[in-house]
Design a protein around this motif. Structure first.
Motif: not given
Ligand code: R5P
Length: 321
Positions: A102-108, A110-115
């Motif tokens: 579910r973390k496949e894009k930056k929404t904010q 300095r977000d990571p893209i963990s996927a």
């Protein structure tokens, strides 16, 4: 080695993410899982010993990266590394549930893209290809530079809907992001679709803004990729009943079920909660007795068939037609 099998003999291995599913897959294929010992050093670090030679074999390692996510991930990485160093001719990571998807894009900012990070490490650790089931976003396939066979449980779930209601349903996506998934299910059932416009002010709170489409007088079937806190589905079920749906079933591929989720769903106006076995159940103290609305369908035949087809170099997409 035969012409049909350029990768050597097929071998199946399982991590500890979902041993019951691995057993089911092995049984479907009439095979044994290869022996492997996972141990811990005194400080808790993980070690693995693969008991048999994998040299020249076409190896499939089954390991969903579900709860406990970090443990299951590190196990996957370490076993992949061991297989690569032991000269397996090809290594397929079979990841029925892909953690961090579910973390496949930056929404904010300095977000990571963990996927994407997980995909990088899986490749680096030694996977030559990946088999997974119902990714949160299809674009995750492109996070890998190796082939990904992205299976779907849509047909398995649609069969259950047909058993219960025939074609007489409206298929509902609980958010705009899942509309394509709902359309696929609706096509199989020859049913109309509706889409819910939701807002998520906090991780465990969902607000339904609008129901787009006609649900009055119909059985609603909400289709989603995963249930985590259950808030999305509870919000959707309440909104659908308010709009006149005569009943609500939910059909979902991955039952993540964080604490309280199953209870929340049992207290909501939901008739049946149908999930697959990509993630093990029961976990901890939860049992089937606490969850009379829950029904679990197996993806083992689907994954087993995909493994055989990949091994034999046959089409996997044919599975979905
Ligand atoms: C969201 O985009 C997903 O498809 C699921 O609807 C969501 O992740 C489910 O989470 P929860 O059960 O916590 O509402």
């Amino acid at each position: 080695m035969t012409d049909m099998n350029p990768y050597g003999e097929l071998m199946l291995l399982s991590g500890t993410g979902n041993p019951e599913l691995s057993d089911r897959i092995a049984r479907e294929m009439g095979m044994q899982l290869a022996e492997m010992e996972l141990t811990r050093f005194a400080d808790g670090e993980l070690d693995v010993k693969i008991a048999e030679s994998v040299r020249g074999h076409d190896v499939f390692l089954i390991q969903p990266t579900c709860h406990p996510v970090s443990e299951n991930l590190i196990e996957l990485f370490i076993i992949l590394d061991a297989l690569r160093r032991a000269s397996a001719s090809r290594i397929t990571a079979v990841i029925p549930y892909y953690g961090y998807q579910r973390k496949e894009k930056k929404t904010q900012p300095r977000d990571p893209i963990s996927a994407k990070l997980m995909a990088n490490i899986i490749e680096l650790a030694g996977a030559n290809r990946v088999i997974c089931v119902d990714l949160h976003a299809e674009a995750i396939q492109g996070f890998f530079d190796i082939p990904v066979d992205a299976l779907t449980a849509t047909k398995i779930l649609a069969r259950r809907v047909r058993e219960r209601h025939g074609h007489d349903v409206v298929v509902v996506s609980p958010d705009t992001g899942g509309a394509l998934r709902a359309r696929r299910m609706a096509r199989l059932l020859d049913a109309p679709i509706a889409v819910i416009d939701k807002r998520r002010p906090r991780d465990d709170t969902v607000e339904v803004v609008n129901v787009i489409g006609d649900v009055a007088g119909l059985k609603a079937v909400i289709v989603d990729d995963l249930i985590s806190t259950g808030s999305t589905l509870v919000g959707a079920a309440v909104a659908l009943r308010e709009k006149g749906a005569t009943g609500v079933d939910v059909v979902v591929t991955h039952g993540v079920f964080t604490d309280g989720a199953l209870q929340r769903l049992h207290e909501a106006p939901v008739d049946e909660i149908c999930v697959t076995d990509t993630i093990p159940f029961p976990v901890g103290s939860r049992s089937f007795d606490d969850a009379p609305k829950l029904r679990i369908l197996s993806v083992a035949p689907l994954i087993a068939e995909a493994i055989v087809r990949v091994h034999e170099g046959r089409s996997v997409s044919e599975l979905f037609r």
